[in-house]
Design an enzyme around this catalytic site. Sequence first.
Site, PDB file in Angstrom:
ATOM      1  N   ASP A 166       1.294  -0.996   0.126  1.00  0.00           N
ATOM      2  CA  ASP A 166       0.244  -0.071   0.031  1.00  0.00           C
ATOM      3  C   ASP A 166       1.051   1.297  -0.298  1.00  0.00           C
ATOM      4  O   ASP A 166       0.108   2.404  -0.340  1.00  0.00           O
ATOM      5  CB  ASP A 166      -0.715  -0.143   1.370  1.00  0.00           C
ATOM      6  CG  ASP A 166      -2.043  -1.053   1.270  1.00  0.00           C
ATOM      7  OD1 ASP A 166      -2.257  -1.714   0.336  1.00  0.00           O
ATOM      8  OD2 ASP A 166      -2.397  -1.575   2.533  1.00  0.00           O
TER       9      ASP A 166
ATOM     10  N   HIS B  62       7.264   1.951  -1.456  1.00  0.00           N
ATOM     11  CA  HIS B  62       7.804   1.324  -0.928  1.00  0.00           C
ATOM     12  C   HIS B  62       8.578   0.466  -2.240  1.00  0.00           C
ATOM     13  O   HIS B  62       9.827   0.360  -2.709  1.00  0.00           O
ATOM     14  CB  HIS B  62       7.933   0.984   0.665  1.00  0.00           C
ATOM     15  CG  HIS B  62       9.390  -0.493   0.908  1.00  0.00           C
ATOM     16  ND1 HIS B  62       8.946  -1.753   0.946  1.00  0.00           N
ATOM     17  CD2 HIS B  62      11.158   0.323   1.068  1.00  0.00           C
ATOM     18  CE1 HIS B  62      10.146  -2.060   0.690  1.00  0.00           C
ATOM     19  NE2 HIS B  62      10.934  -1.091   1.352  1.00  0.00           N
TER      20      HIS B  62
END
Length: 166
Positions: free
Chosen positions: A96, A99
């Site tokens: 989400d 990253h």
Amino acid sequence: MASQGNTQLQHLATGILPPDACVVIVKTEWNAAIVDELEAGCRRVFEAQGISNIETLVVPGAVEIPFGIKNCWESRKYRDIRPLAYIALGCVIKGDTPHFDYVCQSVTYGITQLNIQMPVPVIFGILTVNTEQQAHERIGGIHGHKGEEAAITAIKMISLQQQLKR
């Protein structure tokens, strides 16, 4: 790595590789079940081709793969039997946060730089997928087996390098 449209990937007409050809697989600890199957696919292909000097180096995550490869090469480059290729194996699954993007970009850039700087090929066997299901589709599902493809690519690149040295 190949897409579904590469019908020539599975064709191995590489000639004879050295019987002591050494390949180092550098893999991540993350998503171990998927990455272990990628490694198993590599090993099946090498075994079928009579290549038995396969080593595995495990690093914590995908970003650490280029470091592992570079340092492994530096520690072995003057030995009689040094690696003829490296295979980077990992699986980065989107979450989400951004990253995923940073990890994918970092490992891709690192492996690309190694291919430019090192005298042996570094094969990109990193799955970058949105879901775990997509990863499973790439370890023997509808999208083939990317571990097997990585090993075939390594064999072809070792052969190419031998041809270019003649």
